[in-house]
Design a protein around this motif. Structure first.
Motif, PDB file in Angstrom:
ATOM      1  N   ARG A  52      13.862   0.914   3.876  1.00  0.00           N
ATOM      2  CA  ARG A  52      13.338  -0.440   4.008  1.00  0.00           C
ATOM      3  C   ARG A  52      14.517  -1.391   4.101  1.00  0.00           C
ATOM      4  O   ARG A  52      15.420  -1.348   3.258  1.00  0.00           O
ATOM      5  N   MET A  53      14.496  -2.237   5.129  1.00  0.00           N
ATOM      6  CA  MET A  53      15.556  -3.232   5.296  1.00  0.00           C
ATOM      7  C   MET A  53      14.945  -4.632   5.261  1.00  0.00           C
ATOM      8  O   MET A  53      13.838  -4.854   5.740  1.00  0.00           O
ATOM      9  N   PHE A  54      15.704  -5.558   4.683  1.00  0.00           N
ATOM     10  CA  PHE A  54      15.215  -6.912   4.483  1.00  0.00           C
ATOM     11  C   PHE A  54      16.268  -7.933   4.907  1.00  0.00           C
ATOM     12  O   PHE A  54      17.452  -7.761   4.616  1.00  0.00           O
ATOM     13  N   ALA A  84      15.067 -15.999  13.484  1.00  0.00           N
ATOM     14  CA  ALA A  84      13.662 -16.049  13.087  1.00  0.00           C
ATOM     15  C   ALA A  84      12.935 -14.741  13.387  1.00  0.00           C
ATOM     16  O   ALA A  84      11.888 -14.449  12.801  1.00  0.00           O
ATOM     17  N   HIS A  85      13.485 -13.936  14.308  1.00  0.00           N
ATOM     18  CA  HIS A  85      12.845 -12.679  14.702  1.00  0.00           C
ATOM     19  C   HIS A  85      13.514 -11.456  14.082  1.00  0.00           C
ATOM     20  O   HIS A  85      13.054 -10.332  14.315  1.00  0.00           O
ATOM     21  N   LEU A  86      14.582 -11.639  13.308  1.00  0.00           N
ATOM     22  CA  LEU A  86      15.347 -10.499  12.809  1.00  0.00           C
ATOM     23  C   LEU A  86      14.484  -9.548  11.986  1.00  0.00           C
ATOM     24  O   LEU A  86      14.652  -8.330  12.057  1.00  0.00           O
ATOM     25  N   HIS A  87      13.539 -10.076  11.217  1.00  0.00           N
ATOM     26  CA  HIS A  87      12.712  -9.208  10.370  1.00  0.00           C
ATOM     27  C   HIS A  87      11.885  -8.222  11.205  1.00  0.00           C
ATOM     28  O   HIS A  87      11.599  -7.111  10.753  1.00  0.00           O
ATOM     29  N   ARG A  88      11.531  -8.613  12.439  1.00  0.00           N
ATOM     30  CA  ARG A  88      10.754  -7.695  13.281  1.00  0.00           C
ATOM     31  C   ARG A  88      11.632  -6.573  13.841  1.00  0.00           C
ATOM     32  O   ARG A  88      11.184  -5.440  13.990  1.00  0.00           O
ATOM     33  N   TYR A  89      12.879  -6.881  14.155  1.00  0.00           N
ATOM     34  CA  TYR A  89      13.797  -5.841  14.609  1.00  0.00           C
ATOM     35  C   TYR A  89      14.072  -4.852  13.471  1.00  0.00           C
ATOM     36  O   TYR A  89      14.183  -3.641  13.699  1.00  0.00           O
ATOM     37  N   LEU A  90      14.178  -5.367  12.255  1.00  0.00           N
ATOM     38  CA  LEU A  90      14.365  -4.488  11.096  1.00  0.00           C
ATOM     39  C   LEU A  90      13.162  -3.562  10.942  1.00  0.00           C
ATOM     40  O   LEU A  90      13.320  -2.364  10.666  1.00  0.00           O
ATOM     41  N   ALA A  91      11.959  -4.110  11.125  1.00  0.00           N
ATOM     42  CA  ALA A  91      10.749  -3.291  11.029  1.00  0.00           C
ATOM     43  C   ALA A  91      10.740  -2.196  12.092  1.00  0.00           C
ATOM     44  O   ALA A  91      10.293  -1.072  11.845  1.00  0.00           O
ATOM     45  N   ARG A  99      24.387 -13.195   9.132  1.00  0.00           N
ATOM     46  CA  ARG A  99      23.056 -12.934   8.596  1.00  0.00           C
ATOM     47  C   ARG A  99      23.116 -11.753   7.632  1.00  0.00           C
ATOM     48  O   ARG A  99      23.768 -10.751   7.913  1.00  0.00           O
ATOM     49  N   THR A 100      22.413 -11.876   6.542  1.00  0.00           N
ATOM     50  CA  THR A 100      22.471 -10.867   5.493  1.00  0.00           C
ATOM     51  C   THR A 100      21.281  -9.918   5.580  1.00  0.00           C
ATOM     52  O   THR A 100      20.131 -10.354   5.688  1.00  0.00           O
ATOM     53  N   VAL A 101      21.569  -8.623   5.529  1.00  0.00           N
ATOM     54  CA  VAL A 101      20.524  -7.602   5.524  1.00  0.00           C
ATOM     55  C   VAL A 101      20.775  -6.675   4.339  1.00  0.00           C
ATOM     56  O   VAL A 101      21.886  -6.175   4.153  1.00  0.00           O
ATOM     57  N   VAL A 102      19.755  -6.459   3.527  1.00  0.00           N
ATOM     58  CA  VAL A 102      19.829  -5.523   2.399  1.00  0.00           C
ATOM     59  C   VAL A 102      18.974  -4.313   2.744  1.00  0.00           C
ATOM     60  O   VAL A 102      17.837  -4.455   3.211  1.00  0.00           O
ATOM     61  N   GLY A 103      19.541  -3.123   2.545  1.00  0.00           N
ATOM     62  CA  GLY A 103      18.828  -1.892   2.880  1.00  0.00           C
ATOM     63  C   GLY A 103      18.659  -0.981   1.684  1.00  0.00           C
ATOM     64  O   GLY A 103      19.554  -0.877   0.832  1.00  0.00           O
ATOM     65  N   LEU A 104      17.521  -0.318   1.621  1.00  0.00           N
ATOM     66  CA  LEU A 104      17.215   0.660   0.572  1.00  0.00           C
ATOM     67  C   LEU A 104      16.733   1.932   1.260  1.00  0.00           C
ATOM     68  O   LEU A 104      15.891   1.863   2.162  1.00  0.00           O
ATOM     69  N   SER A 123       0.822  -1.211   0.000  1.00  0.00           N
ATOM     70  CA  SER A 123       0.000   0.000   0.000  1.00  0.00           C
ATOM     71  C   SER A 123       0.857   1.262   0.000  1.00  0.00           C
ATOM     72  O   SER A 123       0.425   2.310  -0.486  1.00  0.00           O
ATOM     73  N   ALA A 124       2.072   1.164   0.550  1.00  0.00           N
ATOM     74  CA  ALA A 124       2.959   2.335   0.602  1.00  0.00           C
ATOM     75  C   ALA A 124       3.545   2.659  -0.770  1.00  0.00           C
ATOM     76  O   ALA A 124       3.929   3.799  -1.035  1.00  0.00           O
ATOM     77  N   GLY A 125       3.632   1.655  -1.649  1.00  0.00           N
ATOM     78  CA  GLY A 125       4.198   1.887  -2.967  1.00  0.00           C
ATOM     79  C   GLY A 125       5.714   1.848  -2.964  1.00  0.00           C
ATOM     80  O   GLY A 125       6.347   1.754  -1.906  1.00  0.00           O
ATOM     81  N   PRO A 126       6.334   1.949  -4.129  1.00  0.00           N
ATOM     82  CA  PRO A 126       7.794   1.859  -4.220  1.00  0.00           C
ATOM     83  C   PRO A 126       8.502   3.116  -3.734  1.00  0.00           C
ATOM     84  O   PRO A 126       7.913   4.199  -3.681  1.00  0.00           O
ATOM     85  N   LEU A 127       9.762   2.947  -3.385  1.00  0.00           N
ATOM     86  CA  LEU A 127      10.607   4.082  -3.038  1.00  0.00           C
ATOM     87  C   LEU A 127      11.056   4.780  -4.315  1.00  0.00           C
ATOM     88  O   LEU A 127      11.097   4.190  -5.390  1.00  0.00           O
ATOM     89  N   GLY A 128      11.449   6.033  -4.167  1.00  0.00           N
ATOM     90  CA  GLY A 128      12.009   6.763  -5.296  1.00  0.00           C
ATOM     91  C   GLY A 128      10.973   7.175  -6.321  1.00  0.00           C
ATOM     92  O   GLY A 128       9.794   7.333  -6.024  1.00  0.00           O
ATOM     93  N   GLY A 129      11.432   7.338  -7.539  1.00  0.00           N
ATOM     94  CA  GLY A 129      10.597   7.823  -8.627  1.00  0.00           C
ATOM     95  C   GLY A 129      11.410   8.766  -9.503  1.00  0.00           C
ATOM     96  O   GLY A 129      12.619   8.955  -9.305  1.00  0.00           O
ATOM     97  N   GLU A 130      10.777   9.377 -10.476  1.00  0.00           N
ATOM     98  CA  GLU A 130      11.485  10.282 -11.390  1.00  0.00           C
ATOM     99  C   GLU A 130      12.090  11.455 -10.629  1.00  0.00           C
ATOM    100  O   GLU A 130      11.419  12.124  -9.850  1.00  0.00           O
TER     101      GLU A 130
END
Length: 325
Positions: free
Chosen positions: A186-188, A275-282, A173-178, A128-135
């Protein structure tokens, strides 16, 4: 300004009224059937009825403001939930469950339970938030490695079964951030950072009309061609920022996000199950996306958190059970 003596942090009824004002600005509505007609909703006021319970005359079910939220069916006083939410919303590097249990006067097990449900409320709906960035906008991307894998990474087929000699990122553990400059992050948590998995994160979360800034990692070489522009800096050569036509090219913004995240994970939380890392990222995403630089106060951030608690449950019970007041 945070006032620890405020009634909403000490009185469960005042906390409930605070929650109702946030979730029901136009008056109560039934979370079971969606009925919002005030003439078809009755507030129960019997001696055997808890304060804040309503009955929907459409579906005949009782409800309160907590139904359909992470606070549903909790035996913990709402004033403690409201205080805990404020503490997590305003603590830049987080707050450990041990600290929470000391401050609220609850057991450690209860504090751990509360902390994870608050993090669940912090989780944003990416679709619902849509993508980051844009033109005309810039998005920085990078990956980082933290902690130790609980399930070690298996060697790729090209290694023919030979184990990794160096542990490093291979066993972390691998985390990718944008992060959009001047915008949101957003981190994953990924099982592995490969060109394919990183591309999947990028194309799902970053508008292709954006300008992409990364380091010189080969993870972004091919995918970067799908964007309006892709600029890199060569960290191995000591280049962390450069200027082209007055524009600064760097990925220092996402590096700063990782810095705060790691300081919190190492200095405050110290241990986190994979198993809980995604919640800390959030949790860290939530606070960064409502940071002071965007003119968001602690009180506004805490209200956002309480508002986002709706339509989210974190329970050990079977999905599909009907919630009650």
């Amino acid at each position: 300004m945070f006032d620890l003596t405020a009634a909403i942090y000490h009185d469960a009824d005042k906390a409930r009224e605070h929650l109702e004002a946030i979730h029901w600005p136009q008056g109560p509505f039934c979370p079971h059937c969606g009925n919002a007609n005030p003439e078809r909703i009755t507030k129960l006021a019997g001696k055997s009825t808890r304060p804040g319970v309503y009955k929907c005359n459409e579906c005949r079910l009782p409800f309160s403001v907590t139904v359909g939220t992470v606070f549903e069916r909790s035996k913990i006083g709402l004033h403690k939930w409201v205080l805990a939410s404020h503490l997590y919303a305003s603590s830049k590097k987080g707050m450990s469950a041990h600290q929470l249990h000391r401050m609220l006067g609850v057991t450690y097990k209860t504090a751990w339970f509360m902390a994870h449900r608050i993090r669940e409320a912090m989780k944003e709906d990416v679709k619902s938030a849509g993508p980051l960035g844009g033109e005309g906008k810039t998005v920085e991307a990078d990956e980082t490695y933290i902690g130790k894998r609980e399930t070690p990474r298996k060697p790729s087929p090209q290694r023919k079964g030979r184990p990794y000699i160096k542990t490093g990122g291979n066993q972390k553990r691998t985390v990718v951030g944008l992060v959009e400059r001047g915008g949101k992050v957003r981190m994953f948590h990924l099982n592995d950072a490969t060109a394919s998995t990183v591309r999947d994160v990028l194309v799902r979360n970053v508008d292709r009309a954006s300008t992409l800034y990364t380091d010189s990692s080969r993870l972004y070489t091919v995918t970067g061609e799908e964007y309006a522009s892709h600029k890199t800096t060569n960290h191995s050569a000591g280049e962390y920022v450069r200027y082209e036509d007055g524009v600064s090219i760097h990925s220092n913004t996402i590096e700063n996000v990782f810095s705060v995240f790691k300081r919190g994970m190492v200095g405050v939380y110290q241990h986190c199950g994979e198993a809980h890392l995604h919640r800390y990222l959030a949790e860290f995403d939530f606070r960064y996306n409502r940071r002071t630089a965007l003119k968001v106060s602690d009180a506004e951030r805490a209200e956002d958190l309480l508002r986002m608690a709706r339509d989210k449950r974190l329970t050990y019970r079977r999905i599909g059970e009907v919630g009650h007041a």
